[in-house]
Design a protein around this motif. Sequence first.
Motif, PDB file in Angstrom:
ATOM      1  N   TRP A 176      -5.841   0.769  -2.097  1.00 34.22           N
ATOM      2  CA  TRP A 176      -6.559   0.950  -3.362  1.00 34.22           C
ATOM      3  C   TRP A 176      -7.166   2.346  -3.451  1.00 34.22           C
ATOM      4  CZ3 TRP A 176     -11.592   2.000  -4.845  1.00 34.22           C
ATOM      5  CH2 TRP A 176     -11.885   1.823  -6.204  1.00 34.22           C
TER       6      TRP A 176
ATOM      7  N   ARG B 195      -6.080   5.003  -2.040  1.00 35.37           N
ATOM      8  CA  ARG B 195      -4.970   5.924  -2.261  1.00 35.37           C
ATOM      9  C   ARG B 195      -4.558   5.941  -3.737  1.00 35.37           C
ATOM     10  NH1 ARG B 195       0.653   5.498  -2.375  1.00 35.37           N
ATOM     11  NH2 ARG B 195       1.771   7.365  -1.672  1.00 35.37           N
ATOM     12  N   SER B 196      -4.585   4.773  -4.381  1.00 38.24           N
ATOM     13  CA  SER B 196      -4.250   4.723  -5.807  1.00 38.24           C
ATOM     14  C   SER B 196      -5.272   5.496  -6.633  1.00 38.24           C
ATOM     15  CB  SER B 196      -4.170   3.266  -6.287  1.00 38.24           C
ATOM     16  OG  SER B 196      -5.455   2.673  -6.408  1.00 38.24           O
TER      17      SER B 196
ATOM     18  N   ASN C 186      -4.474   9.166  -6.465  1.00 37.95           N
ATOM     19  CA  ASN C 186      -3.409   9.526  -7.401  1.00 37.95           C
ATOM     20  C   ASN C 186      -3.994   9.799  -8.791  1.00 37.95           C
ATOM     21  OD1 ASN C 186      -1.362   9.314  -5.510  1.00 37.95           O
ATOM     22  ND2 ASN C 186      -0.973   7.157  -5.955  1.00 37.95           N
TER      23      ASN C 186
ATOM     24  N   ILE D 143       0.509  -0.805   0.601  1.00 43.74           N
ATOM     25  CA  ILE D 143       0.714  -0.004  -0.608  1.00 43.74           C
ATOM     26  C   ILE D 143       1.743  -0.660  -1.521  1.00 43.74           C
ATOM     27  CG2 ILE D 143       1.668   2.195  -1.437  1.00 43.74           C
ATOM     28  CD1 ILE D 143       0.378   3.458   1.081  1.00 43.74           C
TER      29      ILE D 143
ATOM     30  N   ALA E   7      -3.351  -2.914  -8.132  1.00 42.17           N
ATOM     31  CA  ALA E   7      -4.639  -2.256  -8.370  1.00 42.17           C
ATOM     32  C   ALA E   7      -5.363  -2.832  -9.576  1.00 42.17           C
ATOM     33  CB  ALA E   7      -4.430  -0.750  -8.552  1.00 42.17           C
TER      34      ALA E   7
END
Length: 254
Positions: free
Chosen positions: A89, A91-92, A95, A138, A143
């Motif tokens: 999460w 990491r999202s 982005n 991942i 999300a």
Amino acid sequence: MHFAYRKGEKPRAPGEPRAPKKTSHVESTTSDVHVSGQDVNQVHVSPCTSLFVSTSLDTWTTGQPEIFARDVQINDTAYRRLDPEYYAWLRSRMNLAKLAAGAGRISPDAFEELRQKFNAVHEWAIEHFGEAVLLDAIRNLDARIYAPPVAEDDRSVRAVRAAETFAAEAVAMVDQIRDQALALGWTVDSLYGTGGPTRALFGKACGLAGLLKPTHRIGEVTRQSIEIILPNGVRQRFYNLDVEQPWIRRVQSG
């Protein structure tokens, strides 16, 4: 695993062509994910160490994870014990931050600070969970339904902060111990509150003044904490996270 951000990688605006890739062990989070040849069924977790991460990527580690719940609130910030799903999460969110930087909604310096924080979390996750486990998290993350840690609401505190007279009284209380606290290692932001362009994506922080009510009194002031005395005599502590605490160990940014 090529998840972390390279230093100096410039965020691209939507539709902008990608620059040629450089040969590096650490690639952008938007690049393809490569899994190494290690045992995909093995998770490397130390039973003695846990990393707690806030949604703003602030971190602390403890060698006594058994005394903490999955989510821990310190002052006005909620932290979650890092696991593969929470890593995915975060990491999202990186982005999204990269897209925001490419569109000019956050500054390059703000994005660089986030990049360094995330890379420190990334390195810890690789060491303790392994690449294959993170890759699986991942791929399976949704999300849209993931619930990140959230600091508990305090309606009365928000009401106090909204009332100018109450806010003035809180600031006046902090003013009385300001010089003493600064001499001990506290910062103006930790006493009166702070904010910034990245807070909309990753959270916010108020200072001691934002937590005080007119009925509170300030007690003992030390380098590690400031005591808040409630009307019923209960004593709480507001912790200084800019200095070492005996119950946390910090993660160094790479």
